[in-house]
Design a protein around this motif. Structure first.
Motif, mmCIF file in Angstrom:
data_model
loop_
_atom_site.group_PDB
_atom_site.id
_atom_site.type_symbol
_atom_site.label_atom_id
_atom_site.label_comp_id
_atom_site.label_asym_id
_atom_site.label_seq_id
_atom_site.Cartn_x
_atom_site.Cartn_y
_atom_site.Cartn_z
ATOM 1 N N ASP A 186 53.507 50.485 37.451
ATOM 2 C CA ASP A 186 54.357 49.714 38.362
ATOM 3 C C ASP A 186 53.613 48.503 38.918
ATOM 4 N N TYR A 187 52.334 48.698 39.271
ATOM 5 C CA TYR A 187 51.572 47.571 39.809
ATOM 6 C C TYR A 187 51.463 46.451 38.780
ATOM 7 N N TRP A 188 51.083 46.803 37.546
ATOM 8 C CA TRP A 188 50.876 45.764 36.538
ATOM 9 C C TRP A 188 52.197 45.205 36.012
ATOM 10 N N SER A 189 53.277 45.965 36.141
ATOM 11 C CA SER A 189 54.599 45.415 35.829
ATOM 12 C C SER A 189 54.952 44.307 36.809
ATOM 13 N N THR A 190 54.609 44.517 38.078
ATOM 14 C CA THR A 190 54.863 43.499 39.101
ATOM 15 C C THR A 190 54.071 42.233 38.811
ATOM 16 N N VAL A 191 52.789 42.400 38.482
ATOM 17 C CA VAL A 191 51.961 41.231 38.167
ATOM 18 C C VAL A 191 52.514 40.502 36.952
ATOM 19 N N ALA A 192 52.825 41.257 35.893
ATOM 20 C CA ALA A 192 53.299 40.648 34.648
ATOM 21 C C ALA A 192 54.600 39.887 34.851
ATOM 22 N N ALA A 193 55.467 40.404 35.699
ATOM 23 C CA ALA A 193 56.743 39.734 35.948
ATOM 24 C C ALA A 193 56.540 38.374 36.604
ATOM 25 N N ASN A 194 55.429 38.213 37.304
ATOM 26 C CA ASN A 194 55.153 36.955 37.998
ATOM 27 C C ASN A 194 54.352 35.959 37.163
ATOM 28 N N VAL A 195 53.555 36.439 36.206
ATOM 29 C CA VAL A 195 52.702 35.520 35.445
ATOM 30 C C VAL A 195 53.254 35.205 34.065
ATOM 31 N N PRO A 197 54.404 36.482 29.872
ATOM 32 C CA PRO A 197 53.718 37.118 28.741
ATOM 33 C C PRO A 197 52.572 36.307 28.159
ATOM 34 N N SER A 198 52.479 35.013 28.488
ATOM 35 C CA SER A 198 51.350 34.238 27.979
ATOM 36 C C SER A 198 50.039 34.692 28.606
ATOM 37 N N ARG A 199 50.100 35.335 29.764
ATOM 38 C CA ARG A 199 48.901 35.795 30.457
ATOM 39 C C ARG A 199 48.764 37.317 30.423
ATOM 40 N N LEU A 200 49.893 38.025 30.379
ATOM 41 C CA LEU A 200 49.857 39.485 30.495
ATOM 42 C C LEU A 200 51.108 40.064 29.843
ATOM 43 N N ARG A 201 50.935 41.121 29.063
ATOM 44 C CA ARG A 201 52.088 41.742 28.417
ATOM 45 C C ARG A 201 53.008 42.358 29.467
ATOM 46 N N PRO A 202 54.318 42.286 29.241
ATOM 47 C CA PRO A 202 55.268 42.742 30.268
ATOM 48 C C PRO A 202 55.344 44.258 30.389
ATOM 49 N N ASP A 203 56.010 44.692 31.452
ATOM 50 C CA ASP A 203 56.360 46.099 31.673
ATOM 51 C C ASP A 203 55.141 47.005 31.831
ATOM 52 N N GLY A 204 54.045 46.447 32.320
ATOM 53 C CA GLY A 204 52.873 47.273 32.578
ATOM 54 C C GLY A 204 52.164 47.777 31.344
ATOM 55 N N ARG A 205 52.372 47.123 30.209
ATOM 56 C CA ARG A 205 51.738 47.586 28.971
ATOM 57 C C ARG A 205 50.279 47.163 28.869
ATOM 58 N N GLU A 206 49.864 46.199 29.683
ATOM 59 C CA GLU A 206 48.444 45.870 29.825
ATOM 60 C C GLU A 206 48.042 46.139 31.259
ATOM 61 N N ARG A 207 47.025 46.976 31.428
ATOM 62 C CA ARG A 207 46.574 47.366 32.759
ATOM 63 C C ARG A 207 45.073 47.109 32.828
ATOM 64 N N LEU A 208 44.669 46.261 33.735
ATOM 65 C CA LEU A 208 43.302 45.754 33.751
ATOM 66 C C LEU A 208 42.484 46.348 34.889
ATOM 67 N N ASP A 209 41.190 46.417 34.659
ATOM 68 C CA ASP A 209 40.260 46.697 35.745
ATOM 69 C C ASP A 209 39.820 45.361 36.343
ATOM 70 N N ALA A 210 38.866 45.384 37.262
ATOM 71 C CA ALA A 210 38.437 44.139 37.905
ATOM 72 C C ALA A 210 37.816 43.179 36.900
ATOM 73 N N ILE A 211 37.042 43.695 35.950
ATOM 74 C CA ILE A 211 36.352 42.824 34.997
ATOM 75 C C ILE A 211 37.362 42.152 34.069
ATOM 76 N N GLY A 212 38.317 42.926 33.568
ATOM 77 C CA GLY A 212 39.361 42.343 32.732
ATOM 78 C C GLY A 212 40.219 41.359 33.500
ATOM 79 N N ALA A 213 40.486 41.661 34.777
ATOM 80 C CA ALA A 213 41.291 40.754 35.597
ATOM 81 C C ALA A 213 40.573 39.428 35.822
#
Length: 486
Positions: A186-195, A197-213
């Motif tokens: 849910d958290y990464w779905s929220t982020v993805a909806a705002n940025v 798909p060019s930055r993050l795959r939608p629907d929480g399919r990419e979930r990052l740690d601090a280093i990946g972020a």
């Protein structure tokens, strides 16, 4: 007290770079390392560096992860500590910028902050040694310093950092960023909806740690780096600009109509084709694939028109884009042995500095070499494209010291490896370079592609006399790799 030799390095390097699902992750990871080392080098003072050597007073664009410098002996340890502090300060600057950007899309809470702080603060280890040169010649100081640094790294104690909970998408080892009482998806779905798909795959399919972020959201990530699909189709696109410009324009209009607001630009300055290369591949033009990559399409009923327009573009061009691309790694042969030989000469420090300057000169010339090889393959008889097209250097990930990591379309991979190896041997006196090339499908996992290129490089390094290039074909069919020496 006179002068001292300072040798400084940091870790992790290879694992940090390799934690990548996108080519942009790989590029940004490499550039983060460059920025960290550059901060340390500038704190020490470029004029004090033996390796890497500045040219005309300027450091190269990319830097290796080892610094060698002659410093004031009375302040040697203080200089080393200040360099470490500068490196960590640069890391904090990049991390803080990424954190600020990420929090505009989804505010953090205490749980999120705890994960972030733990991961950011425990990542880097910096190692350094200083060797007083009062009674030592440069040769002895350098050999003593490198041996001491190796011993320190072997005996290092890793901080025990517990990483509970679900793991991130890039490393698979660290806890994914999330907020208290909210699922990671849910958290990464929220982020993805705002940025998008060019930055993050939608629907929480990419979930990052601090280093990946940090790799996705720090300022270095604002440069659009070519995707594997763009690399695979790049030579096709440049030839289409010449042979089928009208059909390219027609196809562009239709794909813009079909995708509508879901379409995003990756090369805004490109007046003819500002979009990702995946849209030049017929296999992308399915409703499922477009929803997966772009989050949706406004007019799916017209998708067949887009497929037909793309087929017409293929016919006008007389070719189709490749579904495969190349990962190319190049590395100087027997560099350690060559340095040891230089240290036996009459003026070992001058020889080492000259060798370092030659490496910097090679690194500075690599982008021009790549541009020329790509131009010859795609714009024969022309001095350049119209200026808005793709250049060979656009695929370059890292180019520091005697190491090069780049992507390339299939048609230019071997010519590019050959041209860079020849440039290396001409520029760095008495040395050769060997390379590994992995030919992989554009949807093949990036980590596997990198590993295949490194394995090919190892094969080339085993050739007697070296100066070789090994090629590995990773077949998507599931068959084992095909290998050969070029």
């Amino acid at each position: 007290m006179g002068e001292a030799l300072l040798i400084l390095t940091l870790t992790p390097v290879q694992s940090f770079i390799a934690e990548a699902r996108r080519t942009s992750d790989l590029y940004v990871g490499s550039q983060i390392l460059v920025q960290l080392v550059k901060a340390a080098a500038e704190q020490i003072g470029p004029q004090r560096l033996v390796y890497p050597a500045p040219l005309n007073g300027s450091l190269p664009d990319d830097l290796p992860n080892v610094l060698v410098a002659r410093v004031d002996g009375a302040r040697a340890e203080q200089t080393a500590l200040e360099a470490c502090q500068a490196l960590q300060a640069k890391w904090k600057e990049l991390a803080d910028a990424a954190r600020k950007a990420l929090e505009t899309y989804a505010p953090s809470d205490r749980k999120w902050n705890d994960i972030w702080d733990r991961q950011v603060e425990s990542l880097w280890q910096v190692f350094w040694v200083t060797v007083p040169m009062d009674s030592l010649e440069y040769r002895q100081a350098y050999l003593t310093g490198t041996a001491a640094l190796a011993a320190v790294k072997r005996s290092r104690v890793f901080p025990q950092v517990e990483e509970p909970g679900p793991k991130d998408s890039l490393s698979g080892r660290r806890e994914v960023l999330h907020r208290q009482g909210e699922s990671e998806k849910d958290y990464w779905s929220t982020v993805a909806a705002n940025v998008g798909p060019s930055r993050l795959r939608p629907d929480g399919r990419e979930r990052l740690d601090a280093i990946g972020a940090i790799k996705r959201f720090c300022p270095l990530a604002n440069r659009s780096f070519p995707s594997t699909s763009t690399v695979a189709s790049a030579d096709f696109l440049e030839r289409v600009r010449q042979k089928a410009r009208e059909q390219l324009g027609s196809y562009r209009q239709i794909i813009e109509w079909v995708l509508g607001s879901f379409l995003y630009s990756v090369r805004p300055h490109d007046q003819q084709w500002p979009y990702d290369g995946d849209l030049l591949l017929l296999e992308t033009l399915t409703e499922h694939a477009l929803r997966d990559s772009y989050g949706g399409l406004e007019r799916p009923q017209d998708l067949e028109r887009a497929r037909q327009a793309l087929r017409e573009l293929y016919r006008a061009a007389g070719e189709r884009p490749s579904l495969y691309y190349a990962v190319l790694v190049l590395d100087g042969d027997s560099m350690g042995a060559h340095i040891r030989e230089l240290l036996q000469r009459a003026d070992p420090e001058a020889e080492h500095r000259q060798f370092s300057r030659q490496l910097t000169q090679f690194a500075n010339e690599v982008p021009q070499v790549m541009d020329e090889v790509f131009r010859r393959a795609t714009w024969p008889g022309h001095s350049a494209s119209d200026g808005s097209g793709i250049r060979g250097r656009d695929f370059l990930v890292y180019n520091g010291g005697d190491d090069v990591l780049t992507f390339a379309p299939l048609s230019v991979a071997l010519p590019m490896a050959k041209a860079m190896a020849e440039k290396f041997s001409k520029t760095v006196q008495g040395c050769s370079a060997s390379g590994g090339v992995a030919l992989v499908h554009h949807r093949y996992p990036l980590s596997g592609a990198l590993a295949a290129a490194r394995e090919a490089e190892s094969i080339a390094k085993a050739v007697k006399g070296k100066g070789a290039v090994a090629v590995t074909l990773m077949r998507r069919s599931g068959q084992g790799p095909a290998q050969g020496i070029a």
